[in-house]
Structures are given as structure tokens and as C-alpha cells.
Write an enzyme that holds these catalytic residues in place. Structure first.
Site, mmCIF file in Angstrom:
data_model
loop_
_atom_site.group_PDB
_atom_site.id
_atom_site.type_symbol
_atom_site.label_atom_id
_atom_site.label_comp_id
_atom_site.label_asym_id
_atom_site.label_seq_id
_atom_site.Cartn_x
_atom_site.Cartn_y
_atom_site.Cartn_z
ATOM 1 N N ASP A 151 -3.870 -37.117 -44.727
ATOM 2 C CA ASP A 151 -3.239 -36.048 -45.511
ATOM 3 C C ASP A 151 -3.710 -34.655 -45.088
ATOM 4 O OD1 ASP A 151 -1.784 -37.860 -47.005
ATOM 5 O OD2 ASP A 151 -3.334 -38.057 -48.540
ATOM 6 N N GLN A 189 -1.988 -47.605 -49.064
ATOM 7 C CA GLN A 189 -1.044 -47.882 -50.154
ATOM 8 C C GLN A 189 -0.507 -49.299 -50.041
ATOM 9 O OE1 GLN A 189 1.955 -44.821 -50.069
ATOM 10 N NE2 GLN A 189 0.582 -43.274 -50.892
ATOM 11 N N GLY A 232 4.178 -41.261 -54.140
ATOM 12 C CA GLY A 232 4.313 -42.473 -53.329
ATOM 13 C C GLY A 232 3.255 -43.505 -53.686
ATOM 14 N N ARG A 237 -5.626 -45.327 -59.166
ATOM 15 C CA ARG A 237 -6.148 -46.702 -59.213
ATOM 16 C C ARG A 237 -6.856 -46.995 -60.533
ATOM 17 N NH1 ARG A 237 -5.397 -45.194 -54.115
ATOM 18 N NH2 ARG A 237 -5.309 -46.677 -52.394
ATOM 19 N N LYS A 262 5.819 -38.807 -44.871
ATOM 20 C CA LYS A 262 5.118 -38.373 -46.093
ATOM 21 C C LYS A 262 6.099 -37.597 -46.997
ATOM 22 C CE LYS A 262 1.179 -40.219 -45.043
ATOM 23 N NZ LYS A 262 0.703 -41.360 -45.827
ATOM 24 N N LYS A 291 -7.199 -37.930 -56.202
ATOM 25 C CA LYS A 291 -5.905 -38.469 -56.637
ATOM 26 C C LYS A 291 -5.855 -39.980 -56.440
ATOM 27 C CE LYS A 291 -2.103 -36.731 -54.539
ATOM 28 N NZ LYS A 291 -1.045 -37.616 -54.055
ATOM 29 N N SER A 301 -2.272 -48.506 -43.641
ATOM 30 C CA SER A 301 -1.792 -47.874 -44.876
ATOM 31 C C SER A 301 -2.564 -48.416 -46.068
ATOM 32 C CB SER A 301 -0.294 -48.133 -45.078
ATOM 33 O OG SER A 301 0.065 -47.753 -46.396
ATOM 34 N N ARG A 334 1.501 -30.189 -49.804
ATOM 35 C CA ARG A 334 0.487 -29.884 -48.780
ATOM 36 C C ARG A 334 1.002 -28.892 -47.739
ATOM 37 N NH1 ARG A 334 -3.413 -33.357 -50.592
ATOM 38 N NH2 ARG A 334 -2.741 -35.485 -51.011
HETATM 39 C C1 S3P Z 1 -3.044 -42.956 -50.284
HETATM 40 C C2 S3P Z 1 -2.888 -43.395 -49.001
HETATM 41 C C3 S3P Z 1 -2.240 -42.603 -47.944
HETATM 42 C C4 S3P Z 1 -2.163 -41.128 -48.316
HETATM 43 C C5 S3P Z 1 -1.708 -40.921 -49.724
HETATM 44 C C6 S3P Z 1 -2.644 -41.603 -50.697
HETATM 45 C C7 S3P Z 1 -3.653 -43.862 -51.278
HETATM 46 O O1 S3P Z 1 -0.924 -43.087 -47.742
HETATM 47 O O2 S3P Z 1 -1.303 -40.452 -47.417
HETATM 48 O O3 S3P Z 1 -1.632 -39.544 -50.028
HETATM 49 O O4 S3P Z 1 -4.056 -43.409 -52.364
HETATM 50 O O5 S3P Z 1 -3.757 -45.069 -50.997
HETATM 51 P P1 S3P Z 1 -0.634 -44.340 -46.751
HETATM 52 O O6 S3P Z 1 -1.489 -45.433 -47.184
HETATM 53 O O7 S3P Z 1 0.799 -44.689 -46.944
HETATM 54 O O8 S3P Z 1 -0.936 -43.815 -45.376
#
Ligand code: S3P
Length: 481
Positions: free
Chosen positions: A358, A208, A134, A68, A385, A63, A206, A436
């Protein structure tokens, strides 16, 4: 009574006040998609303990890499082809978002996508609804911040509860402005423009947030540096390089420093998305806890920043083997086989959290079947989450006869394994709309003495379309409740 500093919404959906860190804007009226979700009758599922699970499967594509690929493809000039894109709800939100930004996104076959970018994002003519995703919301805010456009980003009820201040704060320091609900919740109306590079130390690990800043950095004046207290998944860095950008990575006393200079143009590239270790986790744990099982997940991403669960399961004594390790699309992949056998509880160090963030819900399931306690700490992020996953898993375990202690930032599971009877099961689980939690609870039911049901399962498609069918193909008894 004084109003809080950030913008607030009033009943009719109009934005009333804009102050504080936000730039003054004229009131914005949001369309009906932002009004409270109308609940639909959720469809539950039940997992019954049955025979052994056996077979070889290809799990859904990763995912993180899929999101990306679409976003970088949209920022790039020229054609990006993606092989094995995850065609799940979350990623389709990103595809829709890139289309809204004026990017041509086409599907040419199962998992085969073509993104034609013009080297920039155009102003969308409506709000961008990221649904439950997210990653989509946060990365899109970063990607849009360097363009002179206004973009309004929203999501479903769960996403609208999740914190966005963690990306808005650094993007604001770079020069973007926004209006949002209290405490940085969606909907956010972002105004991008000229950005200046910053050095930013992530308050919490993080990927993200790191990725949002790195995407904005591409259009900032100067070199932006992100300092990670602990390394997180590095797909953005790897993919930026594959799209022709230079990314500087060095380890320092403060942590890992990732530098991206502004003014770099991306060129379309070929991306191949491997199997998602976060999805493989459910199949592999199901095999570990169900007597007689042996299951292989093929082509699973083995990036060391994603394989914390596999390391932990091995420490628990799991029979987990990796065959045919190879490079695919710049990432290490392999075929992972899990065979049922005894597990022993372990203490998982907080430093491992970024590499398996995750996977804690399904690790809690393995822990329930292990002999002795499994201690998981340093998990404050899990409360933020798709649901509060510490509380949700503590409740799943309690409903299934497993003792677990919830801590502010941790979970201790008292395994029932060893010579005693297997996990009781029999719980009717509340998933809180979290894919999940739903999959973890169903997996728990496969090895238990009594079936486990979940109140809702449709949202499993946000990350793992075809979960039930794939599990049934391995011999699992999961069906609509
Ligand atoms: C992700 C980063 C994680 C993960 C999410 C996917 C990503 O979140 O929990 O399911 O693709 O960068 P965080 O970076 O907020 O921890």
C-alpha cells in the site's frame, strides 16, 4: 448472442442468469443500494509548500488489525474488547457487517469497542455494503462461507470493479456456492454451508485471500493449508492464535504453508490495535521531503511484514530512526522519527512488494525528491487496488513536472533531487476516488515549488480520518480548494 457463464445483472437490478461455477438459484432482486452510485459534488483540497513540519503525533490505528478484530470477535463465543479500533469508514463497514450477521458490536469510548459473539454468524436480512473496503468484502466472504446462510455482499463503484474471483475460487473449492456478476465482481450472493479442507497455493501474494481462506477453514472438515509464494501480513494468523485457535506455520520449498484445522472454536479476546504504518508513511515521507522537518509518529506497528517502506526509505538514505521499541498486544511497535535530508533513488526488489504493497504511491513521492531514478517492479497488484495506482501515480508525477515511466507491472521515477531545484509541483490531480492517491499527491505538494491540488479528498476518511487536521498540527498548509 450467448450470455457469459456467470450471472449477469439486467437494467432493473434483477439477476437474470446463473450458470457456470455458480449453483442454480432463483432470481434475486437487489435493493436500491446496489444501483449505480449517485455522484455527489466532490470536495477538493490543496497542499501548499510552506514551512517545516515538526512535532509528535499518534497516527490512526492499523486498519488490517481493526477489521480482523471485529470479524474474529464476531466468529468467537463471548466478549472481545478492542482498544484503539480505527474508527474510519472502511472499518465501520465491517462493524456494520458483523451487526448484520447478528453480532453485538458496541462502542464504549474513543477507539474502545466491545464485540459479543455467539460463536457463529446468522443470515443477514439485507445486503452487506462494504463501501470502499476490499479487506472487509474479502474477509467477510471467507468468514461467512462455513455457515448455512446466504449473504449478499456489495460495495461502492470502486469496490464493485475489483476482483473477487480470487476469494470465490478457493471458497468454491471448499464447497461454498455463489452467484455474482461477470468475472467475480460484486455484488456476490454467497451461500455458505458444509466445507471441506483444501490445499491452496495463492496465485499471487495476498493477505486478504489468505485470510478469507483461513477464516473459512475454521469450519471446514480437515486441515486447510494455504501456501504463500511470498509471506504477506500475518495478522490473521496471530489473531487466530490469540482467540485460542491453533495455526501451523512452516516454511517449505514451495513457500510459507499456513495450516488451520476445522472444528476449532474461537473465544473472545482482548485486542489492542497499534498505529498503522501505512498511515504513518504519509507523515514520515512529508517530513523527509520538506526542508527543516522533523516528525515523530508514535506507537507505529513494526511487524516486519509491514515495514518494507521503512527499509526502502533507509536504503534511499532517509534519516529514519526508531525509538522505544516495545511489544503491544502481541505486535512489535515503536516511535518512528523522520528528518528532512537528501534521498537517493534505489531499485526496489519485487520481493519486497508484499511488505509495502500500500506504500508504493507515497514511495513514488519520496522518489520524486530523490537524486536519480527509483525503479519499482513486480507491482501488477497495484493496478487492482482502490484505483490503478501505477497509472494514477504516473499521472500525478507528470502533472507535477516529474518524469516517470509506467510499465505494465512497474513504475520508474526520475528523481529531481540533488543539487537542482525541488519538484515543480503545481499539478491538479485526479485521485480516481483513491484515498492513498489523494494523500500522496497532497504530501508531494508540501515540499514542491508550487501547490498541488486534488479533485477529491473526502475518501481519505476511509483509512485516515483527521488527516488534514493532523498534518495542519505539524505545520502543513492543506485546505479545501
Ligand atoms: C490487506 C492486504 C492487502 C492491502 C490491503 C489490506 C489486509 O491487500 O493492500 O490494503 O488487511 O489483508 P492484498 O492482500 O489484496 O494484497
Amino acid at each position: 448472442m450467448r450470455r457469459p457463464l456467470r450471472a449477469r445483472f439486467e437494467k432493473g437490478g434483477s439477476l437474470a442468469t446463473v450458470k457456470g461455477g455458480c449453483q442454480k438459484q432463483s432470481p434475486v432482486r437487489f435493493p436500491s443500494t446496489m444501483k449505480p452510485d449517485i455522484p455527489m459534488a466532490p470536495a477538493g483540497m490543496i497542499a501548499r509548500p510552506g514551512g517545516a513540519l515538526r512535532g509528535r503525533v499518534r497516527v490512526p490505528s492499523d486498519k488490517s488489525i481493526s477489521h480482523r478484530a471485529l470479524i474474529l470477535g464476531g466468529l468467537a463465543r463471548g466478549v472481545t474488547t478492542v482498544e484503539g479500533l480505527l474508527e474510519a469508514d472502511d472499518v465501520m463497514r465491517t462493524a456494520g457487517a458483523m451487526r448484520a450477521f447478528g453480532v453485538t458490536v458496541e462502542r464504549s469510548g474513543a477507539g474502545l469497542w466491545r464485540v459479543t459473539g455467539e460463536g457463529g454468524l446468522k443470515a443477514p436480512d439485507g445486503p452487506i455494503d462494504c463501501g470502499n473496503a476490499g479487506t472487509a468484502a474479502r474477509l467477510i466472504l471467507g468468514a461467512a462461507a462455513g455457515f448455512s446462510i446466504r449473504a449478499t455482499v456489495t460495495g461502492d463503484a470502486s469496490l464493485r470493479r475489483r476482483p473477487m474471483g480470487r476469494v470465490l475460487d478457493p471458497l468454491g473449492r471448499m464447497g461454498a456456492t455463489w452467484i455474482c456478476r461477470d468475472e467475480g465482481r460484486l455484488p456476490v450472493s454467497l451461500r455458505g454451508g458444509e466445507l471441506t479442507a483444501i490445499t491452496y497455493r495463492l496465485p499471487q501474494p495476498s493477505a486478504q485471500v489468505k485470510s478469507a481462506i483461513l477464516l473459512a477453514a475454521l469450519r471446514a472438515r480437515g486441515e486447510t493449508r494455504v501456501i504463500e509464494p511470498a509471506p504477506t501480513r500475518d495478522h490473521t494468523e496471530r489473531m487466530l492464535r490469540a482467540f485460542g485457535a491453533q495455526v501451523r506455520v512452516e516454511d517449505s520449498e514451495e513457500g510459507r504453508v499456513i495450516g488451520v484445522a476445522g472444528g476449532q472454536d474461537l473465544e473472545g479476546a482482548r485486542v489492542r490495535a497499534p498505529g498503522d504504518p501505512s498511515s504513518a508513511a504519509f507523515i514520515l515521507v512529508a517530513a523527509l521531503i520538506t526542508p527543516g522537518s522533523a516528525v515523530t509518529a508514535e506507537g507505529v506497528l513494526l511487524n516486519p511484514l509491514r515495514t518494507g517502506l521503512f527499509d526502502t526509505l533507509r536504503e534511499m538514505g532517509a534519516d529514519l530512526t526508531i525509538e522505544n521499541p516495545r511489544e503491544e498486544g502481541g505486535e512489535r511497535v515503536g516511535d518512528v522519527t523522520a528528518r528532512h535530508g537528501p534521498l537517493t533513488g534505489v531499485t526496489v526488489l519485487p520481493s519486497r512488494a508484499p511488505a509495502m504493497i500500500d506504500e508504493y504511491p507515497v514511495l513514488a513521492v519520496a522518489a520524486a525528491y530523490a537524486e536519480g531514478p527509483t525503479v519499482m517492479r513486480g507491482l501488477g497488484e497495484l493496478r487492482l487496488k482502490e484505483s490503478d495506482r501505477i497509472a494514477a501515480m504516473a499521472a500525478v508525477l507528470a502533472a507535477c513536472g516529474v518524469e516517470a515511466q509506467e510499465e505494465p507491472e512497474g513504475l520508474v521515477v526520475m528523481g529531481t533531487g540533488g543539487s537542482g531545484p525541488a519538484v515543480r509541483g503545481g499539478g491538479a490531480v485526479r485521485t480516481h476516488g483513491d484515498h492513498r492517491i489523494a494523500m500522496s499527491a497532497l504530501v508531494l505538494g508540501l515540499g514542491a515549488r508550487a501547490p498541488v491540488s486534488v479533485d477529491e479528498a473526502g475518501m481519505i476518511a476511509t483509512s485516515f480520518p483527521g488527516f488534514v487536521k493532523l498534518m495542519a498540527g505539524l505545520g502543513a498548509d492543506i485546505e479545501a480548494a
